[in-house]
Structures are given as structure tokens and as C-alpha cells.
Design a protein around this motif. Structure first.
Motif, PDB file in Angstrom:
ATOM      1  N   LEU A  58      46.755  41.896  34.431  1.00  0.00           N
ATOM      2  CA  LEU A  58      47.111  41.746  35.838  1.00  0.00           C
ATOM      3  C   LEU A  58      46.468  40.536  36.511  1.00  0.00           C
ATOM      4  O   LEU A  58      46.929  40.100  37.568  1.00  0.00           O
ATOM      5  CB  LEU A  58      46.719  43.009  36.617  1.00  0.00           C
ATOM      6  CG  LEU A  58      47.464  44.286  36.234  1.00  0.00           C
ATOM      7  CD1 LEU A  58      46.872  45.473  36.967  1.00  0.00           C
ATOM      8  CD2 LEU A  58      48.950  44.153  36.516  1.00  0.00           C
ATOM      9  N   VAL A  59      45.419  40.003  35.912  1.00  0.00           N
ATOM     10  CA  VAL A  59      44.643  38.945  36.548  1.00  0.00           C
ATOM     11  C   VAL A  59      44.824  37.640  35.774  1.00  0.00           C
ATOM     12  O   VAL A  59      44.784  37.639  34.549  1.00  0.00           O
ATOM     13  CB  VAL A  59      43.149  39.352  36.586  1.00  0.00           C
ATOM     14  CG1 VAL A  59      42.284  38.254  37.148  1.00  0.00           C
ATOM     15  CG2 VAL A  59      42.976  40.630  37.376  1.00  0.00           C
ATOM     16  N   PRO A  60      44.997  36.527  36.474  1.00  0.00           N
ATOM     17  CA  PRO A  60      45.109  35.236  35.778  1.00  0.00           C
ATOM     18  C   PRO A  60      43.811  34.919  35.026  1.00  0.00           C
ATOM     19  O   PRO A  60      42.724  35.330  35.447  1.00  0.00           O
ATOM     20  CB  PRO A  60      45.343  34.226  36.895  1.00  0.00           C
ATOM     21  CG  PRO A  60      45.509  34.984  38.144  1.00  0.00           C
ATOM     22  CD  PRO A  60      45.149  36.399  37.911  1.00  0.00           C
ATOM     23  N   PRO A  61      43.906  34.179  33.919  1.00  0.00           N
ATOM     24  CA  PRO A  61      42.720  33.901  33.096  1.00  0.00           C
ATOM     25  C   PRO A  61      41.558  33.266  33.862  1.00  0.00           C
ATOM     26  O   PRO A  61      40.399  33.562  33.581  1.00  0.00           O
ATOM     27  CB  PRO A  61      43.248  32.935  32.027  1.00  0.00           C
ATOM     28  CG  PRO A  61      44.708  33.188  31.964  1.00  0.00           C
ATOM     29  CD  PRO A  61      45.118  33.632  33.335  1.00  0.00           C
ATOM     30  N   GLU A  62      41.850  32.419  34.851  1.00  0.00           N
ATOM     31  CA  GLU A  62      40.763  31.763  35.584  1.00  0.00           C
ATOM     32  C   GLU A  62      39.971  32.732  36.466  1.00  0.00           C
ATOM     33  O   GLU A  62      38.832  32.448  36.842  1.00  0.00           O
ATOM     34  CB  GLU A  62      41.282  30.583  36.427  1.00  0.00           C
ATOM     35  CG  GLU A  62      42.276  30.945  37.499  1.00  0.00           C
ATOM     36  CD  GLU A  62      43.738  30.963  37.022  1.00  0.00           C
ATOM     37  OE1 GLU A  62      44.614  31.128  37.879  1.00  0.00           O
ATOM     38  OE2 GLU A  62      43.981  30.825  35.804  1.00  0.00           O
ATOM     39  N   ASP A  63      40.554  33.878  36.806  1.00  0.00           N
ATOM     40  CA  ASP A  63      39.865  34.877  37.630  1.00  0.00           C
ATOM     41  C   ASP A  63      39.376  36.076  36.816  1.00  0.00           C
ATOM     42  O   ASP A  63      38.849  37.036  37.397  1.00  0.00           O
ATOM     43  CB  ASP A  63      40.802  35.383  38.732  1.00  0.00           C
ATOM     44  CG  ASP A  63      41.170  34.302  39.725  1.00  0.00           C
ATOM     45  OD1 ASP A  63      40.332  33.392  39.940  1.00  0.00           O
ATOM     46  OD2 ASP A  63      42.281  34.363  40.281  1.00  0.00           O
ATOM     47  N   LEU A  64      39.538  36.035  35.517  1.00  0.00           N
ATOM     48  CA  LEU A  64      39.255  37.203  34.682  1.00  0.00           C
ATOM     49  C   LEU A  64      37.780  37.611  34.728  1.00  0.00           C
ATOM     50  O   LEU A  64      37.475  38.806  34.823  1.00  0.00           O
ATOM     51  CB  LEU A  64      39.699  36.944  33.241  1.00  0.00           C
ATOM     52  CG  LEU A  64      39.706  38.153  32.327  1.00  0.00           C
ATOM     53  CD1 LEU A  64      40.585  39.261  32.897  1.00  0.00           C
ATOM     54  CD2 LEU A  64      40.215  37.756  30.950  1.00  0.00           C
ATOM     55  N   HIS A  65      36.857  36.653  34.687  1.00  0.00           N
ATOM     56  CA  HIS A  65      35.428  37.003  34.727  1.00  0.00           C
ATOM     57  C   HIS A  65      35.081  37.745  36.017  1.00  0.00           C
ATOM     58  O   HIS A  65      34.360  38.748  35.988  1.00  0.00           O
ATOM     59  CB  HIS A  65      34.553  35.766  34.575  1.00  0.00           C
ATOM     60  CG  HIS A  65      34.581  35.158  33.211  1.00  0.00           C
ATOM     61  ND1 HIS A  65      34.535  35.897  32.056  1.00  0.00           N
ATOM     62  CD2 HIS A  65      34.645  33.871  32.808  1.00  0.00           C
ATOM     63  CE1 HIS A  65      34.578  35.109  31.012  1.00  0.00           C
ATOM     64  NE2 HIS A  65      34.653  33.862  31.437  1.00  0.00           N
ATOM     65  N   ASN A  66      35.599  37.250  37.130  1.00  0.00           N
ATOM     66  CA  ASN A  66      35.334  37.918  38.404  1.00  0.00           C
ATOM     67  C   ASN A  66      35.968  39.303  38.450  1.00  0.00           C
ATOM     68  O   ASN A  66      35.383  40.249  38.982  1.00  0.00           O
ATOM     69  CB  ASN A  66      35.849  37.074  39.567  1.00  0.00           C
ATOM     70  CG  ASN A  66      35.030  35.815  39.767  1.00  0.00           C
ATOM     71  OD1 ASN A  66      33.876  35.757  39.390  1.00  0.00           O
ATOM     72  ND2 ASN A  66      35.646  34.808  40.350  1.00  0.00           N
ATOM     73  N   ALA A  67      37.165  39.435  37.902  1.00  0.00           N
ATOM     74  CA  ALA A  67      37.854  40.729  37.904  1.00  0.00           C
ATOM     75  C   ALA A  67      37.103  41.745  37.042  1.00  0.00           C
ATOM     76  O   ALA A  67      36.979  42.910  37.422  1.00  0.00           O
ATOM     77  CB  ALA A  67      39.285  40.559  37.405  1.00  0.00           C
ATOM     78  N   ILE A  68      36.605  41.314  35.905  1.00  0.00           N
ATOM     79  CA  ILE A  68      35.840  42.213  35.034  1.00  0.00           C
ATOM     80  C   ILE A  68      34.552  42.641  35.723  1.00  0.00           C
ATOM     81  O   ILE A  68      34.172  43.819  35.688  1.00  0.00           O
ATOM     82  CB  ILE A  68      35.572  41.547  33.671  1.00  0.00           C
ATOM     83  CG1 ILE A  68      36.883  41.427  32.887  1.00  0.00           C
ATOM     84  CG2 ILE A  68      34.543  42.341  32.870  1.00  0.00           C
ATOM     85  CD1 ILE A  68      36.787  40.601  31.626  1.00  0.00           C
ATOM     86  N   SER A 112      49.650  55.667  41.365  1.00  0.00           N
ATOM     87  CA  SER A 112      49.473  54.234  41.601  1.00  0.00           C
ATOM     88  C   SER A 112      49.706  53.433  40.325  1.00  0.00           C
ATOM     89  O   SER A 112      50.345  52.380  40.353  1.00  0.00           O
ATOM     90  CB  SER A 112      48.058  53.953  42.120  1.00  0.00           C
ATOM     91  OG  SER A 112      47.846  54.619  43.328  1.00  0.00           O
ATOM     92  N   LEU A 113      49.188  53.930  39.207  1.00  0.00           N
ATOM     93  CA  LEU A 113      49.401  53.247  37.932  1.00  0.00           C
ATOM     94  C   LEU A 113      50.889  53.206  37.576  1.00  0.00           C
ATOM     95  O   LEU A 113      51.391  52.212  37.053  1.00  0.00           O
ATOM     96  CB  LEU A 113      48.615  53.932  36.814  1.00  0.00           C
ATOM     97  CG  LEU A 113      47.104  53.711  36.829  1.00  0.00           C
ATOM     98  CD1 LEU A 113      46.429  54.626  35.823  1.00  0.00           C
ATOM     99  CD2 LEU A 113      46.766  52.260  36.547  1.00  0.00           C
ATOM    100  N   ALA A 114      51.590  54.290  37.849  1.00  0.00           N
ATOM    101  CA  ALA A 114      53.016  54.345  37.523  1.00  0.00           C
ATOM    102  C   ALA A 114      53.830  53.363  38.359  1.00  0.00           C
ATOM    103  O   ALA A 114      54.862  52.867  37.906  1.00  0.00           O
ATOM    104  CB  ALA A 114      53.545  55.767  37.721  1.00  0.00           C
ATOM    105  N   LEU A 115      53.368  53.058  39.561  1.00  0.00           N
ATOM    106  CA  LEU A 115      54.093  52.152  40.446  1.00  0.00           C
ATOM    107  C   LEU A 115      53.788  50.674  40.175  1.00  0.00           C
ATOM    108  O   LEU A 115      54.441  49.804  40.749  1.00  0.00           O
ATOM    109  CB  LEU A 115      53.767  52.482  41.907  1.00  0.00           C
ATOM    110  CG  LEU A 115      54.264  53.841  42.392  1.00  0.00           C
ATOM    111  CD1 LEU A 115      53.730  54.125  43.796  1.00  0.00           C
ATOM    112  CD2 LEU A 115      55.779  53.908  42.363  1.00  0.00           C
ATOM    113  N   MET A 116      52.831  50.402  39.317  1.00  0.00           N
ATOM    114  CA  MET A 116      52.469  49.004  39.037  1.00  0.00           C
ATOM    115  C   MET A 116      53.592  48.276  38.327  1.00  0.00           C
ATOM    116  O   MET A 116      54.261  48.829  37.470  1.00  0.00           O
ATOM    117  CB  MET A 116      51.226  48.943  38.141  1.00  0.00           C
ATOM    118  CG  MET A 116      49.956  49.212  38.830  1.00  0.00           C
ATOM    119  SD  MET A 116      48.631  49.037  37.628  1.00  0.00           S
ATOM    120  CE  MET A 116      47.316  48.611  38.691  1.00  0.00           C
ATOM    121  N   GLN A 117      53.769  47.022  38.713  1.00  0.00           N
ATOM    122  CA  GLN A 117      54.724  46.143  38.049  1.00  0.00           C
ATOM    123  C   GLN A 117      53.955  45.284  37.057  1.00  0.00           C
ATOM    124  O   GLN A 117      53.327  44.310  37.437  1.00  0.00           O
ATOM    125  CB  GLN A 117      55.443  45.259  39.080  1.00  0.00           C
ATOM    126  CG  GLN A 117      56.251  46.034  40.091  1.00  0.00           C
ATOM    127  CD  GLN A 117      57.410  46.777  39.444  1.00  0.00           C
ATOM    128  OE1 GLN A 117      58.062  46.267  38.544  1.00  0.00           O
ATOM    129  NE2 GLN A 117      57.643  47.992  39.903  1.00  0.00           N
TER     130      GLN A 117
END
Length: 179
Positions: A58-68, A112-117
Motif C-alpha cells: 500500500l505504501v510507495p517504496p520511498e515511504d516504506l521505512h516510515n510506514a513500517i 475495513s480490510l475488505a473495503l481496501m483497494q
């Protein structure tokens, strides 16, 4: 029930509801709580890696560290706030009510998980769960460092989580302070 539902997700909804009903009707016994805890633990061992893998999809690679980091902070924050909220619920709506609120929270999360695109996945060969599990175990057997890390990660789960789970019982029975 859910568009992307699977057995672990469905059981993750059912088990808290069963526990809430057992507590509300007064039919609960220790062996039932243990069986439900084992069932939830098994289902979480499948669900947690799947939910964690969503972050990288769900997160672009450049933001992955922050998302984790944010995901990890959220996980630890809920481990601290969960017992606080649970204690407040027990004090206001009782033990059965707290379990019903907990069961409802699973429905909200899975809805919420089921509604994710989700973005489309690559067209690689699809394997079964058992084949993936056996492949992971074979890889683990060949990596002594990972075996040691897994053991280190397992120790707090085995010895720490039961303590956290039984903290409300300790507060009620030993300290006599209630929820």
C-alpha cells in the motif's frame, strides 16, 4: 461474508464472539478460555504476517521505512492502551460487555480490510498455504541465525503474553481493585 475473507479472518471474528457469549451466559470455564486463546494464537500466526505484508503493497517504496516504523509504533501503542481501555470497559459495562466490544472491533477491522483497494499483484505462480508453510520451515531449518532470532522472539510471547492476559484477573483476585 467478506470479499477477501479467509479462514483465519473468519475465525478471528468468531472466537471473541464465542468468548463474549460464554462470559455473558456464565457458561465459561478455564479450559474454554484456553482453547479460545490457542485458537486465536494460531489464527494470528497466519493473519499477522498477511496484515504486515499489506504495508509494503500500500505504501510507495520511498515511504516504506516510515510506514513500517509507524505500523510498529501503532502495534506497541495498542499493547499499552488495550489493557487500559479494557479496564475502563470492565469497570463500566462489565466483563461480558468488554468482550462484546472486543468482538465488535474485529468486525470493524476486517470490514475495513475488505473495503481496501489493493494494487494488482504480479502474475507469479500461486502456491497453496501448506506448500508455502513447508517451504518456510525448510528455509528456517537451513538458517541457524534465523532459528535463534525466532527463539528470542518466541520467549516474550510464551512468557510475557500470558502475564498480560491474566493481568485483569490478578487485579481483581489479588489486588481486589476490579477492572
Amino acid at each position: 461474508m467478506w470479499p477477501r475473507s479467509d479462514l483465519p479472518g473468519t475465525v478471528e471474528i468468531i472466537l471473541p464472539q464465542v468468548l463474549a457469549i460464554l462470559v455473558a451466559t456464565g457458561l465459561v470455564h478455564v479450559w474454554m478460555v484456553l482453547a479460545i486463546a490457542v485458537g486465536r494464537g494460531i489464527m494470528m500466526s497466519f493473519n499477522q504476517p498477511a496484515k504486515q505484508s499489506l504495508v509494503s503493497e500500500l505504501v510507495p517504496p520511498e515511504d516504506l521505512h516510515n510506514a513500517i516504523a509507524l505500523n510498529s509504533a501503532n502495534f506497541n501503542l495498542t499493547r499499552v492502551l488495550g489493557p487500559v481501555i479494557g479496564g475502563m470497559l470492565i469497570a463500566t459495562v462489565g466483563v461480558a460487555g468488554a468482550f462484546f466490544v472486543n468482538a465488535a472491533s474485529f468486525v470493524a477491522v476486517l470490514a475495513s480490510l475488505a473495503l481496501m483497494q489493493l494494487p494488482p499483484r504480479g502474475g507469479g505462480r500461486r502456491r497453496g498455504v501448506l506448500e508455502d508453510l513447508l517451504g518456510g520451515l525448510a528455509y528456517l531449518r537451513s538458517q541457524p541465525t534465523l532459528q535463534a532470532l525466532l527463539l528470542l522472539a518466541l520467549l516474550p510471547v510464551v512468557f510475557g503474553m500470558p502475564y498480560m492476559t491474566m493481568l485483569t484477573v490478578f487485579a481483581r483476585d489479588v489486588l481486589a481493585v476490579g477492572g
